[in-house]
Design an enzyme around this catalytic site. Sequence first.
Site, PDB file in Angstrom:
ATOM      1  N   PRO A 120       0.780  -1.248   0.000  1.00 64.79           N
ATOM      2  CA  PRO A 120       0.000   0.000   0.000  1.00 64.79           C
ATOM      3  C   PRO A 120       0.809   1.294   0.000  1.00 64.79           C
ATOM      4  O   PRO A 120       0.798   2.056   0.971  1.00 64.79           O
ATOM      5  CB  PRO A 120      -0.834  -0.133   1.271  1.00 64.79           C
ATOM      6  CG  PRO A 120       0.037  -0.932   2.186  1.00 64.79           C
ATOM      7  CD  PRO A 120       0.756  -1.908   1.302  1.00 64.79           C
ATOM      8  N   CYS A 121       1.456   1.569  -1.113  1.00 62.69           N
ATOM      9  CA  CYS A 121       2.221   2.818  -1.209  1.00 62.69           C
ATOM     10  C   CYS A 121       1.300   4.038  -1.233  1.00 62.69           C
ATOM     11  O   CYS A 121       1.763   5.155  -1.001  1.00 62.69           O
ATOM     12  CB  CYS A 121       3.151   2.794  -2.417  1.00 62.69           C
ATOM     13  SG  CYS A 121       2.359   2.451  -3.977  1.00 62.69           S
ATOM     14  N   HIS A 122       0.000   3.827  -1.446  1.00 63.99           N
ATOM     15  CA  HIS A 122      -0.937   4.957  -1.402  1.00 63.99           C
ATOM     16  C   HIS A 122      -1.096   5.490   0.024  1.00 63.99           C
ATOM     17  O   HIS A 122      -1.597   6.587   0.211  1.00 63.99           O
ATOM     18  CB  HIS A 122      -2.299   4.551  -1.988  1.00 63.99           C
ATOM     19  CG  HIS A 122      -2.989   3.452  -1.258  1.00 63.99           C
ATOM     20  ND1 HIS A 122      -2.667   2.117  -1.445  1.00 63.99           N
ATOM     21  CD2 HIS A 122      -3.974   3.481  -0.325  1.00 63.99           C
ATOM     22  CE1 HIS A 122      -3.441   1.379  -0.670  1.00 63.99           C
ATOM     23  NE2 HIS A 122      -4.228   2.188   0.027  1.00 63.99           N
TER      24      HIS A 122
END
Length: 152
Positions: A120-122
Amino acid sequence: MIARFNYFSPLGIIKIQADAIGITEVKFVDQSERDNLNPNYPAIKDAVRWLDDYFLGNVPLTYPQFHLNGTDFQQRVWQQLRQIPYGTTVTYGQLAQRLNSSPRAVGNAVGKNPILLFIPCHRILGQNGKLTGYSGGLERKKKLLAIENIKL
């Protein structure tokens, strides 16, 4: 053997790719690729179930198997990203402190994340909680954070 599948999400088309070991790539694409290669591949089916849960607003509990190619440092960063709980964010600086590195180095590794959403780089924000780059586009990043009830 390679498997590919186009997943039609509320935020656009997501290309999922896997090999015999696991998921190798997940990214937003502008248009559907013509071929869905081996769409019943186990890793693809697991990824689709995960995405279905995620876009329904549920916290997915079971992840598909991954097969990540990257440097040792990138692998460490991606592992740290997976430790960020659903519905929370951290800054590049905080992540850099955890890894005893610089925010710039961490940002470069985050930018090479081959498996969006699952890693989850968001959930990474800039200094002072500012919304910063996302390979899927900032509008999608905002919507992903909203799905997780994260207020900016």
